[in-house]
Scaffold this motif. Structure first.
Motif, PDB file in Angstrom:
ATOM      1  N   GLN A 385      22.230   1.903  54.734  1.00 15.94           N
ATOM      2  CA  GLN A 385      23.554   1.806  55.340  1.00 15.94           C
ATOM      3  C   GLN A 385      24.334   3.071  55.017  1.00 15.94           C
ATOM      4  O   GLN A 385      24.122   3.660  53.960  1.00 15.94           O
ATOM      5  CB  GLN A 385      24.323   0.626  54.731  1.00 15.94           C
ATOM      6  N   ILE A 386      25.275   3.436  55.895  1.00 14.67           N
ATOM      7  CA  ILE A 386      26.090   4.602  55.558  1.00 14.67           C
ATOM      8  C   ILE A 386      27.460   4.191  55.031  1.00 14.67           C
ATOM      9  O   ILE A 386      28.009   3.144  55.381  1.00 14.67           O
ATOM     10  CB  ILE A 386      26.281   5.580  56.748  1.00 14.67           C
ATOM     11  N   ILE A 387      27.974   5.077  54.149  1.00 14.63           N
ATOM     12  CA  ILE A 387      29.389   5.034  53.776  1.00 14.63           C
ATOM     13  C   ILE A 387      29.950   6.380  54.179  1.00 14.63           C
ATOM     14  O   ILE A 387      29.273   7.410  54.045  1.00 14.63           O
ATOM     15  CB  ILE A 387      29.622   4.908  52.263  1.00 14.63           C
ATOM     16  N   GLY A 388      31.194   6.388  54.659  1.00 12.52           N
ATOM     17  CA  GLY A 388      31.856   7.656  54.948  1.00 12.52           C
ATOM     18  C   GLY A 388      33.316   7.581  54.566  1.00 12.52           C
ATOM     19  O   GLY A 388      33.892   6.492  54.434  1.00 12.52           O
ATOM     20  N   TRP A 389      33.934   8.749  54.364  1.00 13.78           N
ATOM     21  CA  TRP A 389      35.378   8.824  54.126  1.00 13.78           C
ATOM     22  C   TRP A 389      36.098   8.320  55.385  1.00 13.78           C
ATOM     23  O   TRP A 389      35.507   8.294  56.474  1.00 13.78           O
ATOM     24  CB  TRP A 389      35.788  10.259  53.800  1.00 13.78           C
ATOM     25  N   ASP A 390      37.378   7.975  55.266  1.00  9.55           N
ATOM     26  CA  ASP A 390      38.025   7.215  56.350  1.00  9.55           C
ATOM     27  C   ASP A 390      38.155   7.975  57.668  1.00  9.55           C
ATOM     28  O   ASP A 390      38.426   7.359  58.704  1.00  9.55           O
ATOM     29  CB  ASP A 390      39.359   6.605  55.908  1.00  9.55           C
ATOM     30  N   GLU A 391      37.912   9.279  57.690  1.00  7.34           N
ATOM     31  CA  GLU A 391      37.925  10.006  58.965  1.00  7.34           C
ATOM     32  C   GLU A 391      36.870   9.467  59.932  1.00  7.34           C
ATOM     33  O   GLU A 391      36.979   9.689  61.146  1.00  7.34           O
ATOM     34  CB  GLU A 391      37.671  11.501  58.757  1.00  7.34           C
ATOM     35  N   ILE A 392      35.857   8.770  59.398  1.00  2.00           N
ATOM     36  CA  ILE A 392      34.817   8.259  60.307  1.00  2.00           C
ATOM     37  C   ILE A 392      35.353   7.166  61.233  1.00  2.00           C
ATOM     38  O   ILE A 392      34.679   6.744  62.156  1.00  2.00           O
ATOM     39  CB  ILE A 392      33.522   7.799  59.582  1.00  2.00           C
ATOM     40  N   LEU A 393      36.580   6.727  60.967  1.00  2.00           N
ATOM     41  CA  LEU A 393      37.213   5.767  61.893  1.00  2.00           C
ATOM     42  C   LEU A 393      37.647   6.455  63.185  1.00  2.00           C
ATOM     43  O   LEU A 393      37.772   5.812  64.231  1.00  2.00           O
ATOM     44  CB  LEU A 393      38.461   5.161  61.237  1.00  2.00           C
ATOM     45  N   GLU A 394      37.933   7.768  63.077  1.00  2.00           N
ATOM     46  CA  GLU A 394      38.483   8.485  64.235  1.00  2.00           C
ATOM     47  C   GLU A 394      37.429   8.625  65.322  1.00  2.00           C
ATOM     48  O   GLU A 394      36.299   9.026  65.045  1.00  2.00           O
ATOM     49  CB  GLU A 394      38.974   9.885  63.795  1.00  2.00           C
ATOM     50  N   GLY A 395      37.782   8.268  66.515  1.00  2.00           N
ATOM     51  CA  GLY A 395      36.832   8.397  67.621  1.00  2.00           C
ATOM     52  C   GLY A 395      35.859   7.232  67.678  1.00  2.00           C
ATOM     53  O   GLY A 395      34.916   7.242  68.457  1.00  2.00           O
ATOM     54  N   GLY A 396      36.058   6.227  66.808  1.00  3.56           N
ATOM     55  CA  GLY A 396      35.209   5.027  66.853  1.00  3.56           C
ATOM     56  C   GLY A 396      34.257   4.968  65.674  1.00  3.56           C
ATOM     57  O   GLY A 396      33.510   5.911  65.409  1.00  3.56           O
ATOM     58  N   LEU A 397      34.307   3.823  64.989  1.00  2.61           N
ATOM     59  CA  LEU A 397      33.495   3.634  63.781  1.00  2.61           C
ATOM     60  C   LEU A 397      32.046   3.332  64.151  1.00  2.61           C
ATOM     61  O   LEU A 397      31.781   2.577  65.080  1.00  2.61           O
ATOM     62  CB  LEU A 397      34.107   2.458  63.010  1.00  2.61           C
ATOM     63  N   ALA A 398      31.113   3.940  63.398  1.00  2.00           N
ATOM     64  CA  ALA A 398      29.691   3.619  63.581  1.00  2.00           C
ATOM     65  C   ALA A 398      29.497   2.135  63.261  1.00  2.00           C
ATOM     66  O   ALA A 398      30.153   1.602  62.367  1.00  2.00           O
ATOM     67  CB  ALA A 398      28.845   4.500  62.678  1.00  2.00           C
TER      68      ALA A 398
END
Ligand code: ACM
Length: 558
Positions: A385-398
């Motif tokens: 599974q991936i974790i990302g910093w909250d910018e990964i919300l921008e443009g739609g979350l994986a």
């Protein structure tokens, strides 16, 4: 009658005195202490009454040997009397780590819900030992029932801005385990250094792990030290560290940054950039050391425009790197960064603009989302599974991504509402690179984060419904190392804030109490001294004013 009352009072005051002496951090769920001690000497044995408890006895013995100069005999069958007995007691608590401990005239009994719990019982036992070298260790009589509040209890370290050797990473893992935390996020790649050996891409470390100098003083820097800085972890070292952590019930989550913070990788393999032939840019205000014509590992701090190009070359590179990463790290989660990726290069690149059209994406944020989703799909296909910093919300979350909310709590709230797992790491409460006092005597990134602000942090945002708060797995503090170049400064920034964080993550809300915590710090400071951990004494400085007004906080952008 009066006499009885005064005897009772005297007895009670003894109990209180004893209770004050017992100082366990994080505060256990239930702790009752009474008068009397059990003495551990080199004749005491560790009895492993259950199977699979060797890690706990090994930790205790290593600790005893290091700080008191003796080890105990470990036996699998033995007398429960006058010994330290490690065992199980089924509680079926949903989070691993619950345990009970009893110390009385018959000895020490530690019973974990599982092996993790028994290990945490050992951590509490360690805190009952004297903070000085003696041959007979008086352990006060106690009865403890204890369990963790959050499943995810994390601490991060950035080894990209400054490299810390594998031997020191072991010490860092011990800091984590001894505070009953269970996750170490290892930030392994940065603009200023790539720190993990990847066999298929040797230049990542021969080129990307070193820089020709580092700015001196706060950004943009008074000068440049001109000293080649760097280092990396070999795969053999990483395997050893993963095992070292697992033996302490700590999971290491590796972080491989993408698509931004990629200057070191690009210096090694310029084809990863949208503009392979352009030289590395840096602000004209910042002093540079060595040649400037070509791609270089960054020597100053900040956010840089040269990021990964979303080409097949890059995706193949990332997949190859992640294949080796997955072989080294068994963690369910792989952190893929995702923060602070400027879109300047993608805006200028004909290839990126065409890709946005071809894939029917809205804009460059859509392209970032496409990038992260493509990597997520690859990792999901390998069972991770991936974790990302909250910018990964921008443009739609994986679809299956977990989010680390660092720019405040907003990202975490949004992700939890979207039913995604969340780890809270907001700058305002858990960025340990911030100053601990307004009168900080060494250069830090700025910001302001007192011990009390860390202590008072509540990881579950009020805005979440009962249903959605389940998605908040826990919290983590981050230690970015732009202004942390040695272990003494690192520990100064970490302690005692990590100790406060441990109560945030482990102790129940009812058991958390700042006044008690403050009292316990005196003992904790003695332990830091005895264990040879450096720490900030600013809390002892009467001129330090604890400012709790949020308006006084400066927000710092890296
Ligand atoms: C971050 O602090 N850039 C995640």
């Amino acid at each position: 009658m009066k006499k009885i009352a005064s005897i009772l009072l005297l007895a009670l005051s003894f109990i209180t005195i004893q209770a004050q002496e017992v100082c366990i951090i994080p505060q256990p769920s239930k702790l009752v202490s009474s008068k009397g001690n059990f003495n551990i000497t080199n004749k005491t044995q560790i009895v492993l009454a259950g199977s699979g408890l060797e890690k706990s006895s090994a930790f205790l013995n290593d600790f005893l040997e290091k700080f008191y100069g003796f080890k105990l005999k470990v036996v699998s069958k033995g007398d429960f009397k006058n010994n330290i007995v490690l065992n199980y007691y089924k509680m079926e608590y949903p989070i691993a780590g619950a345990y009970n401990m009893h110390v009385n005239k018959d000895g020490v009994m530690i019973e974990g819900d599982n092996a993790t719990g028994t290990f945490y019982g050992i951590q509490s036992l360690i805190q009952l030992l004297p903070a000085e070298k003696t041959s007979s260790l008086a352990v006060p009589f106690v009865d403890i029932e204890d369990k963790p509040r959050f499943a995810y209890r994390g601490m991060m370290l950035d080894v990209g801005r400054h490299f810390f050797p594998a031997s020191y990473i072991k010490k860092y893992i011990d800091f984590i385990a001894m505070h009953k935390l269970n996750t170490f996020q290892w930030h392994l790649t940065e603009d200023q250094g790539w720190r993990i050996e990847i066999k298929k891409y040797p230049k990542l470390t021969s080129v990307g792990a070193y820089r020709n100098g580092t700015i001196v003083g706060r950004f943009p820097g008074k000068s440049n030290d001109g000293i080649r800085e760097g280092g990396f972890y070999t795969q053999a070292e990483i395997k050893e560290l993963v095992k070292y952590a697992a033996d302490r019930f700590v999971t290491i989550i590796p972080e491989i940054e993408m698509p931004g913070h990629a200057s070191a990788a690009i210096a090694a393999y310029p084809q990863l950039s949208c503009f392979p032939d352009s030289s590395t840019k840096h602000s004209s205000k910042t002093p540079w050391s060595g040649p400037t014509n070509g791609k270089y590992v960054q020597q100053t701090w900040g956010v840089f425009e040269d990021v990964f190009a979303p080409t097949d070359y890059t995706f193949n590179f990332i997949q190859d790197v992640l294949d080796e990463v997955m072989q080294l790290f068994p963690s369910k989660y792989i952190h893929i960064g995702g923060d602070e990726c400027p879109k300047t290069a993608w805006k200028k690149s004909e290839f990126c603009q065409q890709l946005i059209k071809d894939k029917n994406l809205k804009d460059e944020h859509g392209l970032q989302s496409y990038f992260i989703q493509r990597v997520e799909k690859y990792l999901n296909g390998k069972g991770r599974q991936i974790i990302g910093w909250d910018e990964i919300l921008e443009g739609g979350l994986a679809p299956n991504a977990a989010v680390m909310s660092w720019r405040g709590e907003k990202g975490g709230i949004e992700a939890a509402k979207q039913k995604h797992k969340v780890i809270m790491t907001p700058t305002t409460y858990v960025y340990f690179d911030y100053s601990q006092t307004k009168h900080e005597d060494s250069v830090t990134i700025g910001g302001y984060l007192t011990l009390k602000m860390v202590y008072d942090y509540e990881p579950i945002p009020k805005q979440l419904s009962k249903e959605d708060e389940k998605y908040v797995l826990g919290a983590q503090a981050n230690l970015w190392t732009e202004y942390i170049a040695n272990s003494s400064k690192l520990e100064y920034m970490l302690f005692p804030r990590l100790t406060a964080l441990s109560e945030v993550l482990w102790s129940s809300k009812e058991n958390k109490n700042w006044n008690n915590f403050e009292k316990k710090l005196a003992t904790q400071f003695k332990r830091y001294d005895f264990w040879n951990w450096n720490y900030s004494k600013v809390i002892l400085d009467p001129t330090t004013k604890i400012i709790e007004d949020q308006n006084e906080l400066s927000t710092v952008k890296k």
